[in-house]
Design an enzyme around this catalytic site. Structure first.
Site, short mmCIF file in Angstrom:
data_model
loop_
_atom_site.label_atom_id
_atom_site.label_comp_id
_atom_site.label_asym_id
_atom_site.label_seq_id
_atom_site.Cartn_x
_atom_site.Cartn_y
_atom_site.Cartn_z
N ASP A 69 -28.97 -20.78 15.69
CA ASP A 69 -30.22 -21.53 15.82
C ASP A 69 -30.20 -22.68 14.81
O ASP A 69 -29.56 -22.60 13.76
CB ASP A 69 -31.44 -20.64 15.65
CG ASP A 69 -31.51 -19.94 14.30
OD1 ASP A 69 -30.51 -19.93 13.56
OD2 ASP A 69 -32.59 -19.41 13.97
N HIS A 122 0.87 -1.18 0.00
CA HIS A 122 0.00 0.00 0.00
C HIS A 122 0.90 1.23 0.00
O HIS A 122 1.84 1.33 0.80
CB HIS A 122 -0.89 -0.05 1.25
CG HIS A 122 -1.45 1.27 1.68
ND1 HIS A 122 -2.29 2.03 0.89
CD2 HIS A 122 -1.30 1.97 2.83
CE1 HIS A 122 -2.63 3.12 1.55
NE2 HIS A 122 -2.04 3.10 2.72
N TYR A 129 -6.09 9.28 1.42
CA TYR A 129 -6.23 9.89 2.74
C TYR A 129 -5.01 10.75 3.00
O TYR A 129 -3.94 10.57 2.40
CB TYR A 129 -6.43 8.84 3.84
CG TYR A 129 -5.29 7.87 4.04
CD1 TYR A 129 -4.19 8.20 4.83
CD2 TYR A 129 -5.33 6.61 3.47
CE1 TYR A 129 -3.14 7.30 5.03
CE2 TYR A 129 -4.30 5.71 3.66
CZ TYR A 129 -3.20 6.06 4.45
OH TYR A 129 -2.17 5.17 4.63
#
Length: 818
Positions: A546, A227, A261
């Site tokens: 369940d 990255h 960013y």
């Protein structure tokens, strides 16, 4: 009273996860902890050493949000030599497109649901927080003032020092060569400096996790990926603003429309990019921290990959035109196929735990959850989305991991719809009915590797003329009005549903009954042919899953479960004396649900067995032959209509489908998909485990207390439930009916009462039979009474709704018991 001895724990890796875990374990009294690191302390050479430290808490996954929130709270109270380990500068996400602005509004709803303080900002308000943003390029922003920057290396050392003060040992330059076993579990960690005895070994080795796992034959399905991160030259706008100890004051900035960013580094700007091509890293070509001259997780910066990102950065922040990239690197990070961490204890090698694919953002929260799990047997945060055993075997292959993890990298900043499936590799798993589904124009989504029809284009003529409300853009994606026609066919005639992806287990042997009695909440000691709905609980009474359990013979049960985690749980608890065999039979079998008021008219002529209500009652099972195909027929229904789940061996599945299809033509039979199925089950109030309820909830508040038999004898979780049985629930899962039928939501939206957020939505759909839009939601008990007026926040708009009594359809159960 004697206490069990404190186990010897060896943690492999002294990065942010290993240090956080050592701190959490020792704080809880497990002080016999040794952390081994192949590199130096604490800049080990792994991902923690170069991480930019962004901590954004809001995530579609409630679990990841809770992890990040704890990281903020913990690191916010930590310091090293008087210097903070966290800077609460806040976070600011920008929208430069209408689609992103919609997404930020939805994210604001997620933050509200998970109790994260946030606000939506105008472009002017965004510019006040970041004055150098080009105001004309943005439509608005999403601001989270309590997010910020973790100082990863400081946090590592601060936590390690606390752990050391409690008795932990940290060993640098100890390369792990092997992990030994004795008596079927881990016994020691062998390093190049000697062996370390261990009762528990935790792999927190980050990108080297797969290498450690291979020492024991344990799959660690992650892909190391590079990255890009760059730093600019000095910026005049930042001169004198920050210092080396408080190197940032403006919020972390995310320009996700460009996969970028930004964060301050004193007088420079750091820029991270997810816009480049996926760059997988081959561990075989990567030196270890012990062998590398520098940081092995920091690779050479590839300028050409970053060039488009630089142009996007300059467009958003024009002041960067007078700057340039001064330094950069391609930093290695761990990616998984679904973007979630890998946590839990190996079943194949007891005592070997994984804490992998964890970013700094979630590190402290993961460490707390893992410490609780190791010591108490469960975490207070639901971990089913992170459990390493969640994957099916077909999802563990190298090619699958490589392709899906690379896609996870691409999608880090993408706008993703909750139903949006991965595109590759597909198809991976198909039922025997798949060829016929293709002929009928099935629209497939994917889950657990299975192709699952959501509707069939062949039913489009049935949808013509239906008066349906106009739903919003997001609720219209991965949806078709054809679903309404398929729901109508189910309620009015008969429909075929492919239930093959439902995981099926065979539990047999002389100890099978006793085992299921101990593991489940309902009474299993019933005559062969009985079917029971039951729960799997943890020791604290939380709903782990369940089940549908059919007793087919004295010592032979078929169990419908929710996924691989249930198989793992049952295998862990099964006797080791051979008295119980637990076998996954899913791949070799198939299932078609035949439901609707004319289901008996369809099935009965194809079999010699008695399928009348008297001959095969509700919640009963029997073996039969239908059109020459041996089946196990269970009279159960998840859509609230008469019918059966018909199970057959896979090799007879296509013949079974064809026979049912041909015989149903005069009855108006339709193939129906998951979209109609979801609407029908919400009209009946049937819960979906993992969506509506998890281990965070007990049966009574989840509305499934009817599946608990406290008088049947002991079972896992009984003691906790016995204490809860007489206490009124603090919260409840309840249905909401919207005032306006066009208000169809997606799930995870916040629910407001008197301008305060009090709960969140789990499942939602339009109820085609009742003509109302439905959402199930968790609410505090005082607000859960039928008739309570609430509002559901959906894309920044508050939609009025009312708590309703359930079930919403056929409360007398007359249709299902015909």
């Amino acid at each position: 009273m004697t206490h069990p001895p404190v186990p010897r724990v060896v943690i492999i890796g002294a990065g942010i996860v290993g240090c956080s875990l050592a701190d959490e374990l020792t704080e809880r009294g497990w002080t016999n902890v040794t952390v081994v690191e192949q590199g130096p302390l604490f800049a080990t050479g792994g991902s923690s050493s170069h991480a930019p430290g962004l901590v954004f808490r809001t995530n579609a996954a409630k679990t990841l949000t809770e992890f990040a929130d704890y990281t903020v709270r913990k690191f916010g109270g930590l310091n090293l030599a008087g210097q903070p380990c966290f800077q609460q500068v806040g976070g600011l996400e920008l929208a430069t497109t209408p689609a992103r602005w919609d997404d930020l509004q939805r994210k604001h709803g997620l933050a509200t649901s998970w109790r994260i303080r946030s606000e939506l900002l105008t472009p002017q308000e965004c510019v006040r927080l970041w004055p150098t943003i080009d105001r004309e390029r943005i439509l608005g922003g999403f601001h989270t003032p309590e997010d910020g920057l973790a100082k990863a290396l400081r946090a590592c050392e601060a936590q390690a020092r606390r752990a050391i003060a409690r008795g932990a040992i940290f060993l640098a330059h100890h390369k792990v060569l092997d992990i030994e076993q004795r008596g079927g579990r881990v016994s020691s960690v062998v390093t190049d400096c000697g062996a370390l005895p261990a009762d528990i070994v935790v792999c927190a080795a980050g990108l080297w996790g797969p290498k450690i796992g291979r020492m024991l034959g344990v799959d660690v399905p992650l892909l190391p990926m590079a990255h890009q991160y760059a730093k600019t030259t000095q910026l005049a706008e930042l001169a004198g603003r920050n210092d080396e100890f408080h190197d940032a004051r403006r919020p972390i900035l995310r320009h996700q429309d460009a996969d970028l960013y930004f964060r301050e580094h004193v007088d420079r700007l750091g820029i991270g990019s997810y816009a480049h091509r996926p760059m997988p890293v081959d561990l075989a070509e990567l030196p270890s921290s012990a062998e590398a001259r520098g940081m092995p997780s920091m690779l050479e910066f590839t300028d050409a990959d970053f060039e488009p990102s630089w142009q996007h950065a300059v467009e958003l922040l024009p002041a960067l035109r007078d700057s340039k990239v001064e330094e950069g690197f391609n930093g290695i990070m761990s990616f998984t196929t679904d973007g979630m961490p890998l946590l839990g204890e190996s079943r194949q090698v007891p005592g070997f735990w994984l804490a992998e694919a964890v970013w700094v953002t979630h590190s402290a929260g993961v460490a707390r959850a893992l410490a609780e799990w190791m010591i108490d047997g469960r975490s207070t945060t639901d971990l089913h989305e992170c459990d390493v055993h969640r994957f099916e075997q077909v999802q563990l292959g190298d090619d699958y991991v490589h392709e899906r993890a690379a896609q996870s990298f691409v999608e880090v900043y993408d706008i993703l719809h909750p139903l949006q499936p991965a595109e590759h590799p597909r198809p991976l798993r198909t039922s025997p009915f798949y060829p016929r589904q293709q002929e009928l124009g099935a629209f497939f989504l994917e889950a657990g590797g299975w192709e699952r029809p959501h509707w069939y284009e062949a039913n489009a003529p049935l949808a013509e003329g239906l008066a349906l409300p106009q739903r919003g853009a997001w609720a219209s994606r991965y949806w078709s009005p054809i679903a309404a026609a398929e729901a109508g066919a189910t309620r009015e005639r008969v429909a075929l549903y492919d239930m093959t992806p439902l995981k099926r287990l065979e539990i047999s042997g002389p100890g099978a009954l006793e085992f299921l009695q101990r593991m489940t909440t309902n009474q299993m000691d019933r005559k062969p042919g009985a079917v029971s709905y039951a729960l799997l609980l943890d020791e604290a009474g939380g709903v782990r899953s369940d089940l549908t359990v059919a007793r087919l013979a004295h010592d032979h049960f078929q169990v419908g479960v929710n996924g691989n985690l249930d198989l793992d749980w049952l295998l862990r608890h099964a006797p080791t004396d051979g008295s119980v065999l637990v076998r996954d039979i899913t791949a070799g079998t198939c299932c078609v649900g035949v439901w609707g008021p004319r289901a008996r008219d369809l099935v009965q002529p194809l079999t010699r067995e008695d399928f009348s209500h008297q001959g095969l009652g509700y919640f009963k099972a029997r073996r039969a032959t239908i059109a020459g195909v041996p089946v196990t027929a269970m009279r159960v229904s998840y859509v609230g209509e008469l019918g059966w789940e018909l199970y057959a061996d896979a090799d007879g599945g296509l013949r079974l489908w064809d026979a049912l299809w041909e015989a149903g033509q005069d009855l108006g039979v339709a193939a129906a998909g998951r979209s109609a199925f979801n609407s029908l089950r919400l009209e009946k109030g049937y819960r979906a485990w993992g969506t509506d309820m998890t281990a965070e909830h007990n049966p009574y508040e989840a509305g499934v207390g009817f599946a608990v038999r406290l008088d049947k004898g002991d079972f896992v979780g009984r003691r906790a439930l016995a204490e809860l049985a007489d206490q009124p629930p603090r919260r409840r899962l309840v249905p909401l009916l919207f005032d306006h039928p066009e208000h169809v939501v997606l799930g995870k939206e916040p629910v407001h009462l008197a301008d305060s957020a009090i709960g969140y939505v789990t499942s939602a759909a339009y109820g085609y039979t009742i003509g109302r839009s439905i959402a199930y939601a968790w609410l505090p008990a005082p607000a859960a009474a039928p008739g309570t007026r609430v509002e559901v926040e959906y894309f920044a708009e508050k939609l009025p709704a009312t708590v309703a009594a359930e079930p919403l359809f056929d409360p007398e159960m007359a249709r299902i018991r015909r």
